[in-house]
Design a protein around this motif. Structure first.
Motif, PDB file in Angstrom:
ATOM      1  N   LEU A 317       0.840  -1.209   0.000  1.00 43.31           N
ATOM      2  CA  LEU A 317       0.000   0.000   0.000  1.00 43.31           C
ATOM      3  C   LEU A 317       0.869   1.251   0.000  1.00 43.31           C
ATOM      4  O   LEU A 317       1.943   1.288   0.608  1.00 43.31           O
ATOM      5  CB  LEU A 317      -0.900   0.014   1.240  1.00 43.31           C
ATOM      6  CG  LEU A 317      -1.964  -1.087   1.357  1.00 43.31           C
ATOM      7  CD1 LEU A 317      -2.678  -0.974   2.696  1.00 43.31           C
ATOM      8  CD2 LEU A 317      -2.966  -0.999   0.211  1.00 43.31           C
ATOM      9  N   SER A 321      -2.868   5.213   1.696  1.00 45.26           N
ATOM     10  CA  SER A 321      -3.755   4.051   1.820  1.00 45.26           C
ATOM     11  C   SER A 321      -3.438   3.255   3.067  1.00 45.26           C
ATOM     12  O   SER A 321      -4.335   2.730   3.734  1.00 45.26           O
ATOM     13  CB  SER A 321      -3.631   3.156   0.588  1.00 45.26           C
ATOM     14  OG  SER A 321      -4.013   3.840  -0.583  1.00 45.26           O
ATOM     15  N   THR A 325      -6.028   2.392   6.009  1.00 52.22           N
ATOM     16  CA  THR A 325      -6.293   0.982   6.351  1.00 52.22           C
ATOM     17  C   THR A 325      -6.066   0.722   7.829  1.00 52.22           C
ATOM     18  O   THR A 325      -6.876   0.057   8.492  1.00 52.22           O
ATOM     19  CB  THR A 325      -5.383   0.062   5.513  1.00 52.22           C
ATOM     20  OG1 THR A 325      -5.680   0.242   4.123  1.00 52.22           O
ATOM     21  CG2 THR A 325      -5.587  -1.397   5.886  1.00 52.22           C
TER      22      THR A 325
END
Length: 412
Positions: A317, A321, A325
């Motif tokens: 990622l 991101s 997450t």
């Protein structure tokens, strides 16, 4: 590779992602080289040919130019459609089920895995005999004078397949009995079983290797693992567990394979804890997770078995991101984040696994008189009885329980 995008398909997946997954499936076969792929929009399938005449002619020209000898259709193709398209294009054709069967046949290593693949392939082949035998006319019995009708070649082949299926099932029953004996032996060992489950290529085998120090095949490839692998693991607390790596799931898994691999997937059903490994970097990770939940439910996973989601591949990622997450995972008690590849987060996973498994269990031999029926019933109600033998005075019982449960029993 062609992905037919049916207008009335209720599926959750974007056709472009479905096509990419299908190409990855083909890449799992080393002898296949994908020279082209496309999504073909279908308002409705043509019963005999799947595609319209214009699209069939267009694809035929492209196949001839690229000198293609195998076409893969990512979806179900009826036997009649397969026969007609092969005749029109002059190539061999495989649908999604056929391709997955080929991959499984190529990868299965254990005796049970090989038998399961053969059984699934025969079930699939039985429905497609029309492809091979449409040129044959009905034969007649007797000497050809007044003899009644004999069986067609299709019926003869179908009977031969049915006989082979029966033989395979008998062989598989023996293998399954052996597996059940192993499973029964493991039940006597007071070590809980933790199963890794998840979509294919989610990183289960990499995580398995990281947790156990084993060297199980782990590749960026769909269905790298087919046969279940089990290893003992010592948690940081000193507690021992058995970790099981299982075959990956996939959307639209052929029903022949779900049925055939049920015995293999029973390792998940027998687990004390299931770790649902997700590739959190995949654009359709939510849809993949839902597919896994549906398959686990259809297999009959007991509701009381706890399931933890392991969001894997954090290393893939981008920073933004990754932060998002991690924030989403922080508000869910059943979610852990890690990277099996780099090892980040794995130690925390081991600690959480230890906490979820609760107290350690141990064996105890008990001799109960017939007058202690209430205590015996208490043991059975809680599923603590491993073995039981009736004697002249009562029952000889082997219990598997925690120290707390033993104390409760003593206080009855």
């Amino acid at each position: 590779m062609i992905h037919p995008d049916r207008k009335n398909d209720p599926g959750r997946r974007l056709p472009e992602h479905r096509l990419a997954e299908a190409v990855s499936l083909a890449a799992a076969m080393p002898e296949l080289e994908v020279v082209g792929s496309e999504v073909v929009r279908l308002s409705k399938g043509i019963p005999g040919f799947l595609f319209g005449s214009g699209k069939i002619a267009e694809i035929k020209q492209r196949l001839e130019e690229a000198e293609v000898d195998l076409v893969l259709i990512d979806g179900p193709v009826t036997p009649v459609q397969q026969r007609n398209l092969e005749k029109e294009w002059g190539v061999k054709l495989l649908d999604r089920t056929g391709l997955i069967l080929e991959i499984f046949a190529d990868r299965a290593r254990t005796r049970e895995g090989v038998l399961q693949v053969e059984l699934a392939a025969l079930s699939y082949q039985r429905t497609r005999l029309v492809r091979a035998w449409t040129h044959l006319e009905r034969q007649r019995g007797g000497f050809g004078f007044v003899g009644g009708p004999g069986e067609t070649q299709i019926e003869s082949d179908r009977r031969a397949i049915d006989e082979q299926v029966i033989r395979l099932r008998r062989q598989l029953e023996k293998v399954v009995k052996t597996r059940e004996l192993h499973r029964a032996a493991r039940r006597k060992v007071p070590f809980p079983i933790v199963a890794l489950a998840g979509y294919t290529n989610a990183g289960k085998s990499t995580l398995f290797n990281r947790m156990t120090g084993a060297d199980v095949l782990a590749k960026d490839m769909l269905f790298a693992t087919l046969d279940p692998t089990m290893r003992g693991v010592v948690l940081p607390s000193g507690r021992r567990i058995i970790l099981s790596d299982t075959v990956g799931f996939i959307s639209d898994l052929p029903h022949q394979l779900v049925a055939a691999f049920r015995a293999t997937l029973e390792e998940v059903l027998e687990a004390d804890l299931v770790l649902h490994v997700r590739d959190i970097s995949h654009p359709e990770t939510a849809e993949q997770a839902e597919d896994v939940r549906e398959i686990l439910s259809s297999l009959g996973l007991r509701k009381e078995v706890p399931v933890l989601e392991v969001w894997n591949k954090l290393d893939l990622l981008d920073p933004v991101s990754r932060e998002s997450t991690l924030a989403n995972a922080a508000i869910r008690p059943d979610v852990l984040t890690l990277s099996a590849w780099t090892g980040v987060g794995v130690d925390h996973l081991l600690d959480v696994v230890n906490d979820h498994l609760g107290e350690e269990r141990h064996h105890r031999s008990l001799n109960l008189s017939f007058a202690e029926g209430r205590r015996r019933a208490w043991l059975h109600e809680r599923g603590l009885v491993e073995e039981e033998e009736q004697t002249e005075e009562g029952w000889k019982i082997t219990a598997l329980w925690t120290a707390k449960q033993e104390q409760q029993f003593r206080n009855l």
